[in-house]
Scaffold this motif. Sequence first.
Motif, PDB file in Angstrom:
ATOM      1  N   UNK A 114      -8.001  29.090  77.116  1.00 15.56           N
ATOM      2  CA  UNK A 114      -7.846  30.231  78.005  1.00 15.56           C
ATOM      3  C   UNK A 114      -7.534  29.831  79.440  1.00 15.56           C
ATOM      4  N   UNK A 115      -7.473  28.537  79.720  1.00 12.09           N
ATOM      5  CA  UNK A 115      -7.038  28.068  81.032  1.00 12.09           C
ATOM      6  C   UNK A 115      -5.506  28.016  81.053  1.00 12.09           C
ATOM      7  N   UNK A 116      -4.939  27.730  82.204  1.00  7.36           N
ATOM      8  CA  UNK A 116      -3.489  27.748  82.358  1.00  7.36           C
ATOM      9  C   UNK A 116      -2.928  26.355  82.586  1.00  7.36           C
ATOM     10  N   UNK A 117      -1.733  26.129  82.058  1.00  7.97           N
ATOM     11  CA  UNK A 117      -0.950  24.944  82.352  1.00  7.97           C
ATOM     12  C   UNK A 117       0.212  25.402  83.238  1.00  7.97           C
ATOM     13  N   UNK A 118       0.147  25.077  84.528  1.00  9.22           N
ATOM     14  CA  UNK A 118       1.204  25.519  85.433  1.00  9.22           C
ATOM     15  C   UNK A 118       1.582  24.448  86.447  1.00  9.22           C
ATOM     16  N   UNK A 119       1.173  23.218  86.168  1.00  8.77           N
ATOM     17  CA  UNK A 119       1.394  22.136  87.128  1.00  8.77           C
ATOM     18  C   UNK A 119       2.872  21.874  87.373  1.00  8.77           C
ATOM     19  N   UNK A 120       3.683  22.010  86.304  1.00  7.49           N
ATOM     20  CA  UNK A 120       5.125  21.768  86.411  1.00  7.49           C
ATOM     21  C   UNK A 120       5.918  23.074  86.474  1.00  7.49           C
ATOM     22  N   UNK A 121       5.249  24.186  86.751  1.00 12.73           N
ATOM     23  CA  UNK A 121       5.905  25.489  86.716  1.00 12.73           C
ATOM     24  C   UNK A 121       7.054  25.580  87.714  1.00 12.73           C
ATOM     25  N   UNK A 122       8.135  26.249  87.280  1.00 11.01           N
ATOM     26  CA  UNK A 122       9.259  26.482  88.170  1.00 11.01           C
ATOM     27  C   UNK A 122       9.933  27.795  87.792  1.00 11.01           C
ATOM     28  N   UNK A 123      10.636  28.359  88.749  1.00 10.65           N
ATOM     29  CA  UNK A 123      11.297  29.643  88.557  1.00 10.65           C
ATOM     30  C   UNK A 123      12.799  29.449  88.721  1.00 10.65           C
ATOM     31  N   UNK A 124      13.530  29.771  87.664  1.00  7.94           N
ATOM     32  CA  UNK A 124      14.983  29.643  87.714  1.00  7.94           C
ATOM     33  C   UNK A 124      15.590  30.810  88.476  1.00  7.94           C
TER      34      UNK A 124
END
Length: 516
Positions: free
Chosen positions: A505-515
Motif C-alpha cells: 500500500x506504499x508508493x513507488x515514485x522515486x523515478x516518476x516522470x510526466x511526459x
Amino acid sequence: MNGNQNLRRNALPLALGAAMGLAVAAPQAAEITVAVASGFTTLDPYDASDTLSRTVSSSFYEGLFSLDDQNRPVPALATGYEVSDDGLVYTMKLREGVKFQDGTDFDANAVKINFDRLLDKANNLSRRGFLSMIDKVEVVDPMTVRFTLQMPFSAFVSRLATGTAVMICPKAIEQYGGDVAFKPCGTGPYIMKDYNPSERLYVVKNPNYWQKGLPKLDGILWKPVVENSTRAAMLRTGEAQFAYTIPAEQVKTLQGVKGIEVLVEPSIISRYLIINNQKKPFTDPRVRAAINYAINKEALVKVAFAGYAEPMTGVIPKEISGFENLGVWPYDPKKARELLAEAGFPNGFETELWSGYNNTTAAKVIQFIQQQLRQVGIKTNLRTLEAGQRVAMIESVRTVEEAQSRLYYIGWSNSTAEPDWCLRPIFDSRNAPPVLANEGYYVNKKVDELFDKALLETDLAKREENYREIQRLIWQDAGFAPLVTEMNISGRSLKLKNFRVLPSGSYDFYQAELEP
C-alpha cells in the motif's frame, strides 16, 4: 558475513523513495496531483502508525536502505554492511557527498542522533517497537556506523528499509524536537512547501539533491480525498494524475476512459474487525466467536469491494512467510445466536462499531457488518474516524480503562513481508496503545512467550513454526474478526510514468516522470 553481496549497489529505487521534482532536461514545469484516500497523521515517520503518512514523508526523507520491487533491501544512504558471526553487530558504510536540505553533511553522527531519538523511551515515538531489537548505535568513523542488537534478528536490514528509520536533519531535531513533524528536513529529492494534514501536502523539487538527474518531477501535490467518487472523477477530468484507492465499482467505467490506466494488483493489506477483549461482553470468547460466525465474508467482498478482495483464510495474509492456513471463518448465524445465548445474551446487546477510515468503502464495510450483526441480535452504533480522531481516540489511549472502542474496523500492512511484524504489534499484550497496535487489548501469555521464543530462534523453520502456533492460538481465542485481503486498485494518467502502488500500500515514485 558480508551483506553487500545481497544488495544492488547504486540502485536506490522503488518502495519508499520520494516523489517530486522535474526531469532535468524538461522545458517546463512538471507537477502532478495524487489523490489519496485519507488525511495524514504526522510527517514524522518515527511516529506515524499509518502507511500513507510514512510514504508521503519519503518525499523528503530517506533511510539507510530502501526496498526493491521484490521486497529486498538495497543501498540508499548506506552503501553496504557487514554482520558479525553471532548476528548481533551490523557495521554499515555510509554514502559520501550527501547533504541534508539545510546544507549540513550527512554522516555517522546524524545516524546516531536519529536512532538515539527513536530508542529514547521518553520521546514516546510510536514506531520504537519496530526497531526495539537495537541495543545501541555507535559512530566508528565519520562515514561508518555500528549497530549492536540485543538478539540476532535476520530481518533487521529489511526493517531499516521500510520508511520508518529515515534520516532527519540533526539541527531540526535539536531545534524543533517534538514539532519536527511540521518542519521536515531530510536528504530526499523534495522539499515541503505547504502542509495541512486533512487537505494537502505540497512538495517541490530539491535543487541540491545528491542523486544527479533526480527527481524528474518539479512537484507533487498529495491531496486527501475521502470520497471515492471524487477521487475517480479527479482522475477522469485530469485534475489528478494518480489516484489510490480507486473504488471497485468504478473500475470497468474508468477502464474505458481514454488516457487513463486502471491497475488491479494483489496486496498484503488485511482488513479486520478489532474486538476489545477487555470490555464486557467481549471478555467472553463465545461472544467474540459469535461475531465471527455472524459475518459473511464472501458477501462482504461482493458488497463493499465489488469482488476485488478475498476473504482472509488466517490471521495474516497468505503471501507472508509463516502463514498458517486456517480457512475462512464459517458464516453461521444460527451458531452465532446459540453462542450469544450461552454467554447470557439470548436477545443480543447494543454496542459501538467504529471505523479507523472515513472513506466511502469503509462506510460500506461497517454498514454491512452492522446489518450482519443485527441479524443475530447485536445492535451497533456506527462512527467513522478521521485520521486525527483515530490517533486521539484509539492509538494514543494510555490505558485499557480509558479505551472507549468496542468493535473497530481497521487494517494492517507489513512491508517487510515477515510474520513478526504482521503479528507482534497487534497481538502481543505488551503492545497495547500507545505502544503499538494491540487495539483490541488481546492477552494470551502463551502467545507472548512464543513471540519471545521466536525472536531468539535462529533456525528459520523453527522460528516460523512459533509464528504458526501463535496464529492458531489467536484463532482459537477468536481474538479478532479477520475479514478480507483486498486488491490494490489505482489509476493513473498514461502520461505519468514510473509511479505505482506496492503490495504493502506504499508508493513507488522515486523515478516518476510526466511526459508532455
